[in-house]
Design an enzyme around this catalytic site. Structure first.
Site, PDB file in Angstrom:
ATOM      1  N   ALA A   1       0.913  -1.170  -0.003  1.00  0.00           N
ATOM      2  CA  ALA A   1      -0.173  -0.057  -0.536  1.00  0.00           C
ATOM      3  C   ALA A   1       0.746   1.610  -0.121  1.00  0.00           C
ATOM      4  CB  ALA A   1      -0.784   0.137   0.707  1.00  0.00           C
TER       5      ALA A   1
ATOM      6  N   TYR B   1      -9.502   1.126   4.890  1.00  0.00           N
ATOM      7  CA  TYR B   1      -9.035   2.699   4.649  1.00  0.00           C
ATOM      8  C   TYR B   1     -10.425   3.110   3.969  1.00  0.00           C
ATOM      9  CZ  TYR B   1      -4.876  -0.158   6.484  1.00  0.00           C
ATOM     10  OH  TYR B   1      -4.150  -0.578   7.260  1.00  0.00           O
TER      11      TYR B   1
ATOM     12  N   ARG C   1      -8.772  -3.933  -5.248  1.00  0.00           N
ATOM     13  CA  ARG C   1      -9.099  -4.586  -3.574  1.00  0.00           C
ATOM     14  C   ARG C   1     -10.029  -4.235  -2.982  1.00  0.00           C
ATOM     15  NH1 ARG C   1      -3.695  -7.183   0.232  1.00  0.00           N
ATOM     16  NH2 ARG C   1      -5.057  -9.395   0.361  1.00  0.00           N
TER      17      ARG C   1
ATOM     18  N   LEU D   1      -5.087 -16.779   4.210  1.00  0.00           N
ATOM     19  CA  LEU D   1      -4.787 -18.182   4.437  1.00  0.00           C
ATOM     20  C   LEU D   1      -4.639 -19.029   3.704  1.00  0.00           C
ATOM     21  CD1 LEU D   1      -6.648 -18.352   7.891  1.00  0.00           C
ATOM     22  CD2 LEU D   1      -3.914 -17.808   7.488  1.00  0.00           C
TER      23      LEU D   1
END
Length: 370
Positions: free
Chosen positions: A57, A182, A230, A301
């Site tokens: 980022a 964000y 994203r 994960l």
């Protein structure tokens, strides 16, 4: 044939396989400028054999940093430092490189995680965060300053300028950060956006600013650079942002030329209840892929080669992103290729390291001409 190690076209660029290195903050810049750590870190990952490397980022303005040590792209000095690193890497690696462009909004002005991640006051090098609404992330935090529409115009231009600098230093793709609580995610979620103007309230209004930012960036750089987004597919909080709204947003992005969707989740509210487990976000990516038809990156994960292979082979996502796992094992793609009977690109300086039983593991790298 392993499906994980088949090529994939992301807009006009061709990835040699479906493995993506997800953006991971390093908190190692000085005034937004990349340091020697970035040279080492990115250079290491660029030799991993993955299909795409996404740089962490990168803030569009100083007040949009998560911490004072965040990477930035708000000045020519920031661009020059990062560009020098990319030039060095590309002498030895053909890996496509993307960059994630971001603004932290109300989650700005915090200490790096190894220093506790707590909010920083002005006396500690912090600054006043901004947000769609004056709602703090944590109840005890100082409320952010509510953005005026003039502020929003300036931030949109900061995103555009960062994208143009990214093009100037030769990135192959851009990812806009609209996830993890964000700024752009804050506009999307009704939990963080309580505005009563045309940028708050209805889903259409809450999507308006993120869509305007995307459209402005898309028109400001060459079509040869794919731009994706994203997202956090769900806040994991009742009444918050969810998969159904994410599908609507993804379709709106698609109509504006979005090249891919990178599907994560959470990060907006401390009230989130995340059901952590292997591949826990893959169903979110699968639903969004089915709902919009855009190339989709699954992350979260995904640690085993066999699991990544199944995600691609079963059509649940088009690409698989590895984050912490590749920090722990920077040769994860090599080891995945060995398990799946595939080939992977590796620098010729390392060819002699192949185990005897895996003499066909490494492919012959041909460097791109720029």
């Amino acid at each position: 044939m392993s499906q994980l190690f088949t090529a994939f076209c992301l807009g006009p660029i061709t990835l040699p396989n479906r493995i993506v290195i997800a953006p991971m903050c390093q908190y190692s810049a000085v005034d937004g400028i990349a340091s020697d750590w970035h040279q080492i870190h990115l250079g290491n990952l660029a030799l991993s054999g993955a299909g795409l490397l996404i740089i962490e980022a990168t803030a569009v303005e100083a007040r949009g940093r998560i911490s004072p040590a965040d990477l930035g792209l708000w000045s020519d000095a920031c661009a020059a430092a990062l560009g020098k690193i990319l030039d060095s890497i590309r002498r030895y690696s053909p890996m496509p490189i993307a960059i994630q462009i971001a603004h932290a909004g109300r989650k700005a002005s915090t200490a790096p995680p190894w220093d506790g991640g707590h909010p920083l006051g002005a006396n500690d090098g912090g600054w006043q965060p901004v947000a769609p609404s004056p709602l703090a992330f944590m109840p005890e935090d100082m409320p952010p300053q509510e953005l005026s529409q003039l502020d929003m115009v300036q931030i949109e231009q900061a995103f555009v300028s960062a994208a143009q600098r990214a093009q100037q230093i030769g990135v192959d793709a851009i990812e806009i950060h609209a996830a993890h609580g964000y700024l752009l995610h804050q506009f999307l979620s009704p939990l963080a956006n309580l505005r009563d103007d045309e940028f708050g309230g209805s889903l259409e209004n809450r999507m308006r600013f993120p869509l305007e930012v995307f459209a402005a960036m898309r028109s400001a750089v060459s079509e040869r650079i794919p731009i994706g987004v994203r997202i956090s597919a769900t806040d994991w909080v009742a009444g918050g942002w969810d998969v159904e709204q994410s599908i609507v947003f993804a379709n709106q992005l698609k109509a504006r030329g979005c090249a891919f969707i990178h599907v994560s989740s959470g990060g907006l509210s401390p009230q989130q209840k995340i059901p952590l487990g292997p591949n826990y976000q893959v169903p979110l990516a699968e639903a969004i892929r089915a709902g919009c038809g855009l190339p989709t990156i699954a992350v979260g994960l995904i640690t085993e080669a066999e699991a990544a292979e199944a995600i691609i082979a079963e059509g649940r996502a088009d690409l698989v992103a590895i984050a912490r796992g590749i920090l722990y094992d920077p040769r994860w793609p090599w080891h995945a290729a060995a398990k799946l009977g595939a080939q992977v690109d590796a620098p010729r300086q390392y060819w002699r390291c192949q185990p005897r039983e895996l003499k066909e593991l490494f492919g012959d790298i041909r460097f791109r001409q720029r």
